[in-house]
Design a protein around this motif. Sequence first.
Motif, PDB file in Angstrom:
ATOM      1  N   LEU A  36       0.672  -1.221   0.006  1.00 58.47           N
ATOM      2  CA  LEU A  36       0.180  -0.087  -0.155  1.00 58.47           C
ATOM      3  C   LEU A  36       0.996   1.416  -0.037  1.00 58.47           C
ATOM      4  O   LEU A  36       0.517   2.171  -0.679  1.00 58.47           O
ATOM      5  N   LEU A  37       1.807   1.402   0.684  1.00 60.84           N
ATOM      6  CA  LEU A  37       2.926   2.270   0.875  1.00 60.84           C
ATOM      7  C   LEU A  37       3.532   2.808  -0.224  1.00 60.84           C
ATOM      8  O   LEU A  37       3.935   3.850  -0.561  1.00 60.84           O
ATOM      9  N   THR A  38       4.277   1.486  -0.896  1.00 58.58           N
ATOM     10  CA  THR A  38       5.031   1.696  -2.191  1.00 58.58           C
ATOM     11  C   THR A  38       4.226   1.683  -3.303  1.00 58.58           C
ATOM     12  O   THR A  38       4.826   2.468  -4.357  1.00 58.58           O
ATOM     13  N   TYR A  86      11.023 -12.205  16.794  1.00 59.07           N
ATOM     14  CA  TYR A  86      10.603 -11.894  15.557  1.00 59.07           C
ATOM     15  C   TYR A  86       9.503 -11.010  15.235  1.00 59.07           C
ATOM     16  O   TYR A  86       9.269 -10.004  14.521  1.00 59.07           O
ATOM     17  N   SER A  87       8.401 -11.269  16.230  1.00 56.60           N
ATOM     18  CA  SER A  87       7.404 -10.368  16.459  1.00 56.60           C
ATOM     19  C   SER A  87       7.687  -8.899  16.761  1.00 56.60           C
ATOM     20  O   SER A  87       7.138  -7.949  16.111  1.00 56.60           O
ATOM     21  N   LEU A  88       8.535  -8.735  17.652  1.00 53.74           N
ATOM     22  CA  LEU A  88       9.312  -7.452  17.763  1.00 53.74           C
ATOM     23  C   LEU A  88       9.688  -6.791  16.520  1.00 53.74           C
ATOM     24  O   LEU A  88       9.546  -5.471  16.235  1.00 53.74           O
ATOM     25  N   ALA A  89      10.425  -7.512  15.713  1.00 54.94           N
ATOM     26  CA  ALA A  89      11.133  -7.111  14.272  1.00 54.94           C
ATOM     27  C   ALA A  89      10.034  -6.589  13.632  1.00 54.94           C
ATOM     28  O   ALA A  89      10.031  -5.520  12.749  1.00 54.94           O
ATOM     29  N   VAL A  90       8.829  -7.302  13.433  1.00 54.15           N
ATOM     30  CA  VAL A  90       7.682  -7.210  12.693  1.00 54.15           C
ATOM     31  C   VAL A  90       7.143  -5.576  13.230  1.00 54.15           C
ATOM     32  O   VAL A  90       6.879  -4.929  12.244  1.00 54.15           O
ATOM     33  N   VAL A  91       6.982  -5.571  14.418  1.00 57.23           N
ATOM     34  CA  VAL A  91       6.482  -4.447  15.112  1.00 57.23           C
ATOM     35  C   VAL A  91       7.295  -3.239  14.374  1.00 57.23           C
ATOM     36  O   VAL A  91       6.934  -2.223  14.205  1.00 57.23           O
ATOM     37  N   GLY A  92       8.766  -3.382  14.625  1.00 54.92           N
ATOM     38  CA  GLY A  92       9.530  -2.263  14.220  1.00 54.92           C
ATOM     39  C   GLY A  92       9.543  -2.106  12.922  1.00 54.92           C
ATOM     40  O   GLY A  92       9.600  -0.762  12.540  1.00 54.92           O
ATOM     41  N   LEU A  93       9.394  -2.865  11.896  1.00 57.31           N
ATOM     42  CA  LEU A  93       9.314  -2.608  10.618  1.00 57.31           C
ATOM     43  C   LEU A  93       8.088  -1.975  10.114  1.00 57.31           C
ATOM     44  O   LEU A  93       7.932  -0.916   9.564  1.00 57.31           O
ATOM     45  N   SER A  94       7.053  -2.160  10.887  1.00 58.02           N
ATOM     46  CA  SER A  94       5.530  -1.499  10.683  1.00 58.02           C
ATOM     47  C   SER A  94       5.677  -0.397  10.962  1.00 58.02           C
ATOM     48  O   SER A  94       5.133   0.792  10.336  1.00 58.02           O
ATOM     49  N   SER A  95       6.109  -0.025  12.332  1.00 59.69           N
ATOM     50  CA  SER A  95       6.152   1.220  12.665  1.00 59.69           C
ATOM     51  C   SER A  95       6.961   2.083  12.031  1.00 59.69           C
ATOM     52  O   SER A  95       6.666   3.198  11.607  1.00 59.69           O
ATOM     53  N   LEU A  99       6.174   5.625  10.163  1.00 58.56           N
ATOM     54  CA  LEU A  99       6.565   6.908  10.391  1.00 58.56           C
ATOM     55  C   LEU A  99       7.173   7.620   9.153  1.00 58.56           C
ATOM     56  O   LEU A  99       6.787   8.812   9.141  1.00 58.56           O
ATOM     57  N   ILE A 100       7.717   6.933   8.062  1.00 54.62           N
ATOM     58  CA  ILE A 100       8.205   7.582   7.167  1.00 54.62           C
ATOM     59  C   ILE A 100       6.991   7.845   6.035  1.00 54.62           C
ATOM     60  O   ILE A 100       7.109   8.826   5.465  1.00 54.62           O
ATOM     61  N   ALA A 101       6.139   7.089   6.058  1.00 50.37           N
ATOM     62  CA  ALA A 101       4.880   7.511   5.302  1.00 50.37           C
ATOM     63  C   ALA A 101       4.037   8.557   5.766  1.00 50.37           C
ATOM     64  O   ALA A 101       3.370   9.540   5.092  1.00 50.37           O
ATOM     65  N   SER A 102       4.118   8.722   6.845  1.00 46.49           N
ATOM     66  CA  SER A 102       3.408  10.053   7.647  1.00 46.49           C
ATOM     67  C   SER A 102       4.228  11.506   7.679  1.00 46.49           C
ATOM     68  O   SER A 102       3.782  12.423   7.706  1.00 46.49           O
ATOM     69  N   LEU A 390      13.049   2.796   8.553  1.00 48.11           N
ATOM     70  CA  LEU A 390      13.022   4.388   8.142  1.00 48.11           C
ATOM     71  C   LEU A 390      14.091   4.493   7.097  1.00 48.11           C
ATOM     72  O   LEU A 390      13.990   5.264   6.046  1.00 48.11           O
ATOM     73  N   ALA A 391      15.196   3.686   7.180  1.00 45.19           N
ATOM     74  CA  ALA A 391      16.176   3.890   6.001  1.00 45.19           C
ATOM     75  C   ALA A 391      15.607   3.459   4.650  1.00 45.19           C
ATOM     76  O   ALA A 391      15.820   3.963   3.600  1.00 45.19           O
ATOM     77  N   LEU A 392      14.922   2.183   4.801  1.00 44.07           N
ATOM     78  CA  LEU A 392      14.216   1.667   3.618  1.00 44.07           C
ATOM     79  C   LEU A 392      13.202   2.673   3.096  1.00 44.07           C
ATOM     80  O   LEU A 392      12.950   2.513   1.725  1.00 44.07           O
ATOM     81  N   GLY A 393      12.489   3.090   3.935  1.00 46.02           N
ATOM     82  CA  GLY A 393      11.456   4.098   3.525  1.00 46.02           C
ATOM     83  C   GLY A 393      11.946   5.398   2.927  1.00 46.02           C
ATOM     84  O   GLY A 393      11.320   5.866   2.008  1.00 46.02           O
ATOM     85  N   TRP A 394      13.197   5.879   3.110  1.00 44.30           N
ATOM     86  CA  TRP A 394      13.602   6.891   2.664  1.00 44.30           C
ATOM     87  C   TRP A 394      14.199   6.509   1.032  1.00 44.30           C
ATOM     88  O   TRP A 394      14.000   7.395   0.288  1.00 44.30           O
ATOM     89  N   LEU A 395      14.753   5.144   0.930  1.00 45.25           N
ATOM     90  CA  LEU A 395      15.182   4.790  -0.203  1.00 45.25           C
ATOM     91  C   LEU A 395      14.217   4.733  -1.176  1.00 45.25           C
ATOM     92  O   LEU A 395      14.381   5.433  -2.353  1.00 45.25           O
TER      93      LEU A 395
END
Length: 468
Positions: A36-38, A86-95, A99-102, A390-395
């Motif tokens: 959705l974001l990309t 792993y779930s914390l990693a997923v939460v981190g990626l989603s967050s 953040l970069i989308a906002s 955040l780095a991936l979103g910036w890219l």
Amino acid sequence: MLVCCIISIFSVLGEIGVALACSIISSLLLLYEVRLLTGNFTNIAMIFVIFSALYGLSGPIAVEWGEGLSAIFPRPFHTEIFLLHYSLAVVGLSSGFLLIASSGKTDGEKMVALNLKRSAMQKTAFALAIIASLMEMINFLRVGGFGTLLAGKASYQSAVSNLTGTLPSVNMLILSIAFSGLSFAVETVSFKKTRGKFFIWIILSAPVWMIFIILGRRGSLLSVFLIFFVAASFFKPIKKIKRKWVVVFLSVYVALAFLGGIRSNLAFSLATGNWDIVSRRISQSGFWIQALNPGTNEFGAAFGNFNTYVLSGDSELMFGETYLKGMTVPIPRFVWPNKPQTATYEFRDKYFHHEAKRGAIAGTAYSSILEAYVNFGTFGVLVVYVVVALALGWLENQRKRAKSLWFCVFYLMILPEAVRFHRSSLEMPLFWPLVLTVFGISVYLLVDAVVFSLKAKKQGRSLTNSMT
């Protein structure tokens, strides 16, 4: 986000089956979020999340619902602890993605193809393919030729890595395929009408990819495939999954699984001409079950390594030390003989020291989740993956606004890191992409100048002939 929280709770309570099911659902939701974001499927963020799920889920699925991991990993398996992280990693990626989308508009923007010279890019791809082949042949001869090659992957790659001044043939091939793919991205006619150019590239780069096949280097072959796929659709990203793409990716997966399954016998068969052992292996149903099961190959290693560390009882935090050591990777050993080992090989020597006897590069790889956990503990996994997102979103934002060939090449050069990240330590991921980008653009400008000069001379001769 709510699903991920449920995963964490059930993981702690020991409801592993429910936690694993929720992990799969949350991974699919994360993929949907990135789509959705990309706005498309052919981007580095999507590839990163796909391989994050493969490396994160294959091991637990194999342990809880399959036949388990490779015998090299110690037992018992603490699946619940790994799923929590792993779930914390997923939460981190989603967050991080949210953040970069906002911070700005990330979807709905149309990419505009740059005014690139297709002919010059094709010729650059050919030139780089020749350079890659020459480099590979020099490395091949320096380590002993076929004798070392037929000894197998661990022996050959270890010998190459121990050379003083190893030539980066793999990186040159990756750079070459990037220019080849971009030349198709700006092509106005169908691939069928221009595939002859790609066959030329295959011939020119044959020494490199043939050695890949003999050694069973699936990671390098996968990188070449992904870079070409993303590069060829760079200005018109794929927004819908068609049946043909499913067939293509399944075919690639089966081919790489087959190659991985026979690579331990391939060198012997090539050396002796006796293919009976390969024929017997592939005729057994167990071969295909094991080869196609991601949990029994490198995808399961992330969980296996994490579990090995948990079983060891080590708990002293490194506070970023492994990341700092990773920054020393570009420095050659002959310049810094006592250069510290990276986390990948430190881990191998400590927990799988018998693997080091097979070769300098042999081992079980590592895990990005494990590295974050080793450095900053449980909460650190969440923070590290937020930063990565955040780095991936910036890219991705920069890609939509790309105005030069420089960024296009850099984006493609960093693409392999989206795969390697999950099974290795973070080893200066920007160094080689930057070096390769500068080198690739330099070759492109040189080729373009030569092509322009030849065309000018040809036009000058034609004008002279017409006047006479």
